[in-house]
Enzyme design. Structure first.
Site, PDB file in Angstrom:
ATOM      1  N   GLY A   1      49.075  62.599  43.266  1.00 50.64           N
ATOM      2  CA  GLY A   1      49.456  62.348  41.885  1.00 50.64           C
ATOM      3  C   GLY A   1      48.983  61.002  41.374  1.00 50.64           C
ATOM      4  O   GLY A   1      48.590  60.868  40.208  1.00 50.64           O
TER       5      GLY A   1
ATOM      6  N   LYS B   1      55.042  63.382  44.591  1.00 45.98           N
ATOM      7  CA  LYS B   1      55.024  63.260  43.135  1.00 45.98           C
ATOM      8  C   LYS B   1      54.765  64.584  42.418  1.00 45.98           C
ATOM      9  O   LYS B   1      55.299  64.826  41.336  1.00 45.98           O
ATOM     10  CB  LYS B   1      53.991  62.202  42.717  1.00 45.98           C
ATOM     11  CG  LYS B   1      54.368  60.796  43.178  1.00 45.98           C
ATOM     12  CD  LYS B   1      53.362  59.763  42.734  1.00 45.98           C
ATOM     13  CE  LYS B   1      53.772  58.375  43.227  1.00 45.98           C
ATOM     14  NZ  LYS B   1      52.853  57.324  42.763  1.00 45.98           N
TER      15      LYS B   1
ATOM     16  N   GLY C   1      41.319  59.400  47.079  1.00 51.54           N
ATOM     17  CA  GLY C   1      42.624  60.031  47.196  1.00 51.54           C
ATOM     18  C   GLY C   1      42.735  61.221  46.271  1.00 51.54           C
ATOM     19  O   GLY C   1      41.971  61.347  45.301  1.00 51.54           O
ATOM     20  N   ALA C   2      43.693  62.089  46.561  1.00 49.32           N
ATOM     21  CA  ALA C   2      43.799  63.326  45.785  1.00 49.32           C
ATOM     22  C   ALA C   2      45.239  63.666  45.429  1.00 49.32           C
ATOM     23  O   ALA C   2      45.560  64.821  45.161  1.00 49.32           O
ATOM     24  CB  ALA C   2      43.166  64.476  46.560  1.00 49.32           C
TER      25      ALA C   2
END
Length: 243
Positions: free
Chosen positions: A100, A33, A97-98
């Site tokens: 998009g 993304k 989470g990291a």
């Protein structure tokens, strides 16, 4: 109908395939993304702010990047809180989470009044995910975050996605009644993450609800028309057999 394309390098794919087969719209999934924003000729305000996009649309001025993740997550969580008579203002939210999608989830939860903390196994990635202009999101060590108290926990990782359906990124013992859990994974619809949360009395929001809103907005970007109402999706896994 969605036609899947698999690619290790988003840039290589985007520089060749859309032109080769005359594509006019693409739905971009994790982990590509952020690459979609870098590649696009134009960016919507949402995509530019998040640095990530899940929708690419060919326009007269080139490819335009949009994020339908943000409005989809916001509207889904807003509906869930309204239906259950809860107010998230001042609540603590953990985003796992990291990528998009984590940024979209964090921004949606911020708009809903939450204090947001991001945690990822790679701490550098977590700090990058938290660097959205104008936002004051905290970053916490992954293991510490999993054992802290939260009002909302959002899974934006692929943990629990088919075929690893028995996995969850959050300890089952740490759920409690009244928490809100949502998972962006939509295959399966009822992930282990959500099963554990529901068993403890938490309110759960599955990824299919978010996905339906995402694709409706994507359809509008691609066609300029409203998508006929979709009320559910059925995921069917079939084993191929050879003779």
């Amino acid at each position: 109908m969605f036609i899947p394309f698999f690619s290790v390098s988003a840039e290589d794919f985007l520089n060749t395939v859309p032109h080769a087969i005359n594509l006019h719209g693409l739905s971009v999934t994790m982990p590509h993304k952020m690459a979609a924003v870098r590649w696009a000729d134009l960016c919507s305000e949402n995509a530019s702010r998040l640095g990530a996009a899940n929708t690419l649309t060919l326009t007269e001025k080139g490819w335009r990047a949009n994020s339908t993740d943000l409005p989809a997550i916001f509207e889904t969580i807003k509906a869930a809180t309204f239906d259950n008579g809860i107010n998230l203002t001042g609540g603590s939210a953990l985003v796992l989470g990291a990528g998009g999608t984590s940024r979209a989830a964090a921004l949606a939860l911020t708009f809903l009044g939450c204090r947001v903390t991001i945690a990822a196994i790679d701490s550098d990635s977590a700090w990058r995910a938290a660097s959205v202009d104008g936002m004051e999101w905290d970053v916490e060590d992954w293991n510490d975050a999993l054992h802290a108290n939260w009002d909302v926990v959002a899974n934006t990782t692929p943990v629990g996605m088919y075929p690893n359906v028995g996995e969850s990124p959050f300890p089952a013992a740490n759920w409690r009644e009244g928490m809100l859990a949502f998972d962006v994974v939509h295959n399966p619809q009822e992930t282990q993450f959500l099963k554990d949360a529901a068993a403890a009395g938490a309110i759960v929001v599955d990824g299919v609800q978010i996905f339906l809103r995402q694709i409706a907005d994507q359809f509008r970007h691609w066609t300029g028309e409203k998508l006929p109402k979709i009320t559910s999706l059925t995921w069917r896994m079939e084993k191929s057999t050879s003779k």
